[in-house]
Design a protein around this motif. Structure first.
Motif, PDB file in Angstrom:
ATOM      1  N   TYR A   1      22.140 -13.999 107.649  1.00  0.00           N
ATOM      2  CA  TYR A   1      22.041 -14.954 107.750  1.00  0.00           C
ATOM      3  C   TYR A   1      21.158 -16.037 108.672  1.00  0.00           C
ATOM      4  O   TYR A   1      20.440 -16.794 108.515  1.00  0.00           O
ATOM      5  N   ASP A   2      21.049 -14.949 109.831  1.00  0.00           N
ATOM      6  CA  ASP A   2      20.081 -15.768 110.994  1.00  0.00           C
ATOM      7  C   ASP A   2      18.449 -15.744 110.735  1.00  0.00           C
ATOM      8  O   ASP A   2      18.417 -16.738 110.647  1.00  0.00           O
ATOM      9  N   GLU A   3      18.136 -15.338 109.894  1.00  0.00           N
ATOM     10  CA  GLU A   3      16.773 -14.466 109.284  1.00  0.00           C
ATOM     11  C   GLU A   3      16.797 -15.313 108.090  1.00  0.00           C
ATOM     12  O   GLU A   3      15.634 -15.781 107.969  1.00  0.00           O
ATOM     13  N   ASN A   4      17.570 -15.207 107.041  1.00  0.00           N
ATOM     14  CA  ASN A   4      17.014 -16.106 105.707  1.00  0.00           C
ATOM     15  C   ASN A   4      17.597 -17.032 105.461  1.00  0.00           C
ATOM     16  O   ASN A   4      17.429 -18.521 105.022  1.00  0.00           O
ATOM     17  N   GLY A   5      18.871 -18.221 106.364  1.00  0.00           N
ATOM     18  CA  GLY A   5      19.870 -19.150 106.020  1.00  0.00           C
ATOM     19  C   GLY A   5      20.382 -18.275 105.375  1.00  0.00           C
ATOM     20  O   GLY A   5      20.590 -17.596 104.572  1.00  0.00           O
ATOM     21  N   LYS A   6      21.789 -19.849 105.256  1.00  0.00           N
ATOM     22  CA  LYS A   6      22.115 -19.701 104.275  1.00  0.00           C
ATOM     23  C   LYS A   6      22.087 -20.346 102.969  1.00  0.00           C
ATOM     24  O   LYS A   6      22.453 -22.233 102.890  1.00  0.00           O
ATOM     25  N   ARG A   7      21.395 -19.912 102.571  1.00  0.00           N
ATOM     26  CA  ARG A   7      21.409 -20.224 101.310  1.00  0.00           C
ATOM     27  C   ARG A   7      22.052 -20.326 100.235  1.00  0.00           C
ATOM     28  O   ARG A   7      22.165 -20.056  99.537  1.00  0.00           O
TER      29      ARG A   7
ATOM     30  N   ILE B   1      21.039  -7.233 101.342  1.00  0.00           N
ATOM     31  CA  ILE B   1      20.518  -6.433 102.679  1.00  0.00           C
ATOM     32  C   ILE B   1      19.377  -6.179 102.837  1.00  0.00           C
ATOM     33  O   ILE B   1      18.446  -6.084 103.749  1.00  0.00           O
ATOM     34  N   GLU B   2      19.620  -5.033 101.909  1.00  0.00           N
ATOM     35  CA  GLU B   2      17.823  -3.900 102.304  1.00  0.00           C
ATOM     36  C   GLU B   2      16.588  -5.104 101.895  1.00  0.00           C
ATOM     37  O   GLU B   2      15.548  -4.306 102.497  1.00  0.00           O
ATOM     38  N   LEU B   3      16.540  -5.665 100.408  1.00  0.00           N
ATOM     39  CA  LEU B   3      15.663  -6.440 100.817  1.00  0.00           C
ATOM     40  C   LEU B   3      15.088  -7.282 101.646  1.00  0.00           C
ATOM     41  O   LEU B   3      14.508  -7.753 102.276  1.00  0.00           O
ATOM     42  N   SER B   4      16.054  -7.880 101.982  1.00  0.00           N
ATOM     43  CA  SER B   4      15.917  -9.362 103.431  1.00  0.00           C
ATOM     44  C   SER B   4      15.756  -8.760 104.261  1.00  0.00           C
ATOM     45  O   SER B   4      15.017  -9.362 105.091  1.00  0.00           O
ATOM     46  N   LEU B   5      16.149  -7.471 105.247  1.00  0.00           N
ATOM     47  CA  LEU B   5      15.654  -7.141 105.696  1.00  0.00           C
ATOM     48  C   LEU B   5      14.256  -5.742 106.408  1.00  0.00           C
ATOM     49  O   LEU B   5      13.913  -5.235 106.699  1.00  0.00           O
ATOM     50  N   GLY B   6      14.606  -5.512 104.517  1.00  0.00           N
ATOM     51  CA  GLY B   6      13.493  -5.221 104.664  1.00  0.00           C
ATOM     52  C   GLY B   6      13.306  -2.965 105.071  1.00  0.00           C
ATOM     53  O   GLY B   6      12.225  -2.627 105.857  1.00  0.00           O
ATOM     54  N   ARG B   7      14.027  -3.258 104.852  1.00  0.00           N
ATOM     55  CA  ARG B   7      14.681  -1.192 105.415  1.00  0.00           C
ATOM     56  C   ARG B   7      16.030  -0.831 104.083  1.00  0.00           C
ATOM     57  O   ARG B   7      17.052  -1.966 104.256  1.00  0.00           O
TER      58      ARG B   7
ATOM     59  N   ARG C   1      28.924  -5.390 108.974  1.00  0.00           N
ATOM     60  CA  ARG C   1      28.009  -5.916 110.813  1.00  0.00           C
ATOM     61  C   ARG C   1      26.753  -6.775 110.719  1.00  0.00           C
ATOM     62  O   ARG C   1      26.205  -7.597 111.393  1.00  0.00           O
ATOM     63  N   LEU C   2      25.519  -6.094 109.449  1.00  0.00           N
ATOM     64  CA  LEU C   2      24.381  -6.677 109.290  1.00  0.00           C
ATOM     65  C   LEU C   2      24.481  -8.368 108.544  1.00  0.00           C
ATOM     66  O   LEU C   2      23.210  -9.084 108.684  1.00  0.00           O
ATOM     67  N   ILE C   3      25.396  -8.321 107.911  1.00  0.00           N
ATOM     68  CA  ILE C   3      25.272  -9.618 107.629  1.00  0.00           C
ATOM     69  C   ILE C   3      24.964 -10.916 107.835  1.00  0.00           C
ATOM     70  O   ILE C   3      24.659 -11.530 107.404  1.00  0.00           O
ATOM     71  N   ASP C   4      25.482 -11.635 109.224  1.00  0.00           N
ATOM     72  CA  ASP C   4      24.925 -12.140 110.628  1.00  0.00           C
ATOM     73  C   ASP C   4      23.306 -12.181 110.624  1.00  0.00           C
ATOM     74  O   ASP C   4      22.845 -13.152 110.879  1.00  0.00           O
ATOM     75  N   VAL C   5      22.717 -11.093 110.460  1.00  0.00           N
ATOM     76  CA  VAL C   5      21.542 -10.746 110.322  1.00  0.00           C
ATOM     77  C   VAL C   5      20.813 -11.591 109.891  1.00  0.00           C
ATOM     78  O   VAL C   5      19.819 -12.153 109.833  1.00  0.00           O
TER      79      VAL C   5
END
Length: 96
Positions: free
Chosen positions: A90-96, A49-55, A84-88
């Motif tokens: 998925y929205d930003e990176n897709g469900k791969r 999650i941290e890598l995906s969102l960069g924070r 809470r962030l998992i949907d964010v």
């Protein structure tokens, strides 16, 4: 087929039997969340999650994320933040 020594066959009478221990009695209030079942996978998920969102997960916390009884973040706080962030993610990176 199973034969019990007589002329009848038992394959039509087969069954599975399993005994289950009785549930332990609840002696006090039960917490709704006891923590992640696999802490290694949970930590990996947080890192992803941290890598995906960069924070960092700490910077992604919200006032809605519950704190521990001492008022500081704990594993429950991190779980709520990640959940809470998992949907964010998925929205930003897709469900791969």
């Amino acid at each position: 087929m199973i034969n019990d020594g007589t002329t009848r066959r038992l394959h039509n009478q087969a069954y599975v039997s399993r005994s289950f221990p009785s549930a332990p009695e609840q002696t006090g209030p039960q917490e709704k969340f006891l923590g992640p079942r696999n802490k290694t996978l949970f930590a990996l998920g947080v890192v992803l999650i941290e890598l995906s969102l960069g924070r960092s997960i700490e910077s992604l916390r919200d006032s809605e994320d519950p704190l521990g009884s001492d008022g500081s973040p704990n594993i429950h706080t991190t779980w709520h933040t990640a959940n809470r962030l998992i949907d964010v993610v998925y929205d930003e990176n897709g469900k791969r």
